[in-house]
Design a protein around this motif. Structure first.
Motif, PDB file in Angstrom:
ATOM      1  N   MET A 195      40.884  48.809  30.854  1.00 10.01           N
ATOM      2  CA  MET A 195      40.592  47.535  31.490  1.00 10.01           C
ATOM      3  C   MET A 195      39.307  47.612  32.320  1.00 10.01           C
ATOM      4  O   MET A 195      38.543  46.667  32.346  1.00 10.01           O
ATOM      5  N   GLY A 196      39.071  48.764  32.961  1.00  8.08           N
ATOM      6  CA  GLY A 196      37.887  48.920  33.789  1.00  8.08           C
ATOM      7  C   GLY A 196      36.605  48.671  33.028  1.00  8.08           C
ATOM      8  O   GLY A 196      35.709  47.995  33.514  1.00  8.08           O
ATOM      9  N   THR A 197      36.491  49.212  31.816  1.00  8.64           N
ATOM     10  CA  THR A 197      35.277  49.025  31.023  1.00  8.64           C
ATOM     11  C   THR A 197      35.098  47.569  30.655  1.00  8.64           C
ATOM     12  O   THR A 197      33.978  47.042  30.717  1.00  8.64           O
ATOM     13  N   ASP A 198      36.187  46.889  30.272  1.00  6.64           N
ATOM     14  CA  ASP A 198      36.113  45.466  29.953  1.00  6.64           C
ATOM     15  C   ASP A 198      35.662  44.661  31.176  1.00  6.64           C
ATOM     16  O   ASP A 198      34.820  43.765  31.059  1.00  6.64           O
ATOM     17  N   ALA A 199      36.215  44.983  32.349  1.00  4.90           N
ATOM     18  CA  ALA A 199      35.851  44.264  33.569  1.00  4.90           C
ATOM     19  C   ALA A 199      34.385  44.521  33.918  1.00  4.90           C
ATOM     20  O   ALA A 199      33.669  43.600  34.315  1.00  4.90           O
ATOM     21  N   ASP A 200      33.932  45.762  33.756  1.00  2.00           N
ATOM     22  CA  ASP A 200      32.521  46.078  34.028  1.00  2.00           C
ATOM     23  C   ASP A 200      31.607  45.314  33.082  1.00  2.00           C
ATOM     24  O   ASP A 200      30.591  44.760  33.499  1.00  2.00           O
TER      25      ASP A 200
ATOM     26  N   LEU B 201      32.264  42.517  31.436  1.00  2.00           N
ATOM     27  CA  LEU B 201      32.342  41.098  31.779  1.00  2.00           C
ATOM     28  C   LEU B 201      31.533  40.816  33.043  1.00  2.00           C
ATOM     29  O   LEU B 201      30.817  39.815  33.121  1.00  2.00           O
ATOM     30  N   HIS B 202      31.619  41.709  34.016  1.00  2.00           N
ATOM     31  CA  HIS B 202      30.861  41.567  35.260  1.00  2.00           C
ATOM     32  C   HIS B 202      29.364  41.469  34.955  1.00  2.00           C
ATOM     33  O   HIS B 202      28.681  40.550  35.431  1.00  2.00           O
TER      34      HIS B 202
ATOM     35  N   LEU C  97      27.906  40.700  32.090  1.00  2.00           N
ATOM     36  CA  LEU C  97      27.631  39.492  31.312  1.00  2.00           C
ATOM     37  C   LEU C  97      27.586  38.255  32.209  1.00  2.00           C
ATOM     38  O   LEU C  97      26.709  37.395  32.050  1.00  2.00           O
ATOM     39  N   LEU C  98      28.534  38.158  33.138  1.00  2.00           N
ATOM     40  CA  LEU C  98      28.575  36.994  34.022  1.00  2.00           C
ATOM     41  C   LEU C  98      27.371  36.964  34.957  1.00  2.00           C
ATOM     42  O   LEU C  98      26.808  35.891  35.209  1.00  2.00           O
ATOM     43  N   LEU C  99      26.951  38.122  35.460  1.00  2.00           N
ATOM     44  CA  LEU C  99      25.751  38.158  36.296  1.00  2.00           C
ATOM     45  C   LEU C  99      24.530  37.699  35.510  1.00  2.00           C
ATOM     46  O   LEU C  99      23.715  36.925  36.016  1.00  2.00           O
ATOM     47  N   GLU C 100      24.416  38.155  34.276  1.00  2.00           N
ATOM     48  CA  GLU C 100      23.288  37.743  33.436  1.00  2.00           C
ATOM     49  C   GLU C 100      23.360  36.245  33.128  1.00  2.00           C
ATOM     50  O   GLU C 100      22.340  35.558  33.125  1.00  2.00           O
TER      51      GLU C 100
ATOM     52  N   LEU D  40      38.722  31.867  31.584  1.00  2.00           N
ATOM     53  CA  LEU D  40      38.045  32.433  32.748  1.00  2.00           C
ATOM     54  C   LEU D  40      38.051  31.440  33.907  1.00  2.00           C
ATOM     55  O   LEU D  40      38.337  31.811  35.050  1.00  2.00           O
ATOM     56  N   LEU D  41      37.753  30.184  33.636  1.00  2.00           N
ATOM     57  CA  LEU D  41      37.772  29.168  34.684  1.00  2.00           C
ATOM     58  C   LEU D  41      39.169  29.033  35.300  1.00  2.00           C
ATOM     59  O   LEU D  41      39.303  28.900  36.522  1.00  2.00           O
ATOM     60  N   ARG D  42      40.185  29.085  34.464  1.00  2.00           N
ATOM     61  CA  ARG D  42      41.570  28.973  34.950  1.00  2.00           C
ATOM     62  C   ARG D  42      41.880  30.084  35.953  1.00  2.00           C
ATOM     63  O   ARG D  42      42.377  29.819  37.051  1.00  2.00           O
ATOM     64  N   VAL D  43      41.557  31.332  35.611  1.00  2.00           N
ATOM     65  CA  VAL D  43      41.884  32.430  36.525  1.00  2.00           C
ATOM     66  C   VAL D  43      40.972  32.431  37.748  1.00  2.00           C
ATOM     67  O   VAL D  43      41.397  32.804  38.842  1.00  2.00           O
ATOM     68  N   MET D  44      39.727  31.985  37.586  1.00  2.00           N
ATOM     69  CA  MET D  44      38.828  31.891  38.739  1.00  2.00           C
ATOM     70  C   MET D  44      39.316  30.839  39.720  1.00  2.00           C
ATOM     71  O   MET D  44      39.323  31.061  40.936  1.00  2.00           O
ATOM     72  N   HIS D  45      39.756  29.671  39.200  1.00  2.00           N
ATOM     73  CA  HIS D  45      40.292  28.617  40.070  1.00  2.00           C
ATOM     74  C   HIS D  45      41.570  29.086  40.757  1.00  2.00           C
ATOM     75  O   HIS D  45      41.766  28.838  41.956  1.00  2.00           O
TER      76      HIS D  45
END
Length: 148
Positions: free
Chosen positions: A1-6, A8-9, A11-14, A136-141
């Motif tokens: 999960m850590g690699t996926d989160a990294d 995604l992190h 990608l989202l910053l970009e 992603l929006l659902r979990v962020m909200h």
């Protein structure tokens, strides 16, 4: 999960870094708009007569930031600000016809860009975004509401 989160992190910053330039770069000839201004105009076109506090909540901005934003939009002739007759401490905001025109023009340009970007992706890529972005929006909200 850590690699996926990294991953995604990064990608989202970009995405955040690129989005404002990709969306607003030469959006309307001769007109410079910030993302906050564009979002404020959008909200005011959908919800007339909202208060500055309500606009701040909808945009997720501090009241002082929205106060400056509203003052700039008022000077540009894109909105009007009037005291609420029932509560003089509250300003009610209304978009002007010039603001509606700007919103309509900007929405048209952005829609053309979205169509161009979507057509450059494969069907699977578009389908992945159509599932992934709402998730992603659902979990962020949900996270924002739990934290707030």
């Amino acid at each position: 999960m850590g690699t996926d989160a990294d991953h995604l992190h990064h990608l989202l910053l970009e995405l955040v870094r690129t989005a404002e330039f990709a969306l607003l770069d030469e959006l309307l000839p001769g007109r410079v708009l910030s993302m906050s201004q564009l979002l404020a105009i959008h909200e005011l076109d959908l919800h007339t007569g909202i208060s500055q506090r309500e606009l701040a909540e909808r945009l997720g901005l501090e009241k002082s930031s929205v106060s400056r934003l509203v003052a700039d939009l008022e000077v540009d002739g894109l909105l009007t600000r009037q005291r609420d007759p029932d509560n003089r401490r509250i300003y009610r905001l209304d978009i002007t016809e010039q603001g509606r025109r700007l919103h309509r023009d900007a929405a048209g340009v952005l829609h053309e860009r979205y169509e161009r970007w979507a057509s450059a992706m494969t069907e699977d890529e578009r389908a992945g975004l159509a599932v992934g972005i709402p998730a992603l929006l659902r979990v962020m909200h949900a996270d924002r509401h739990e934290a707030g």
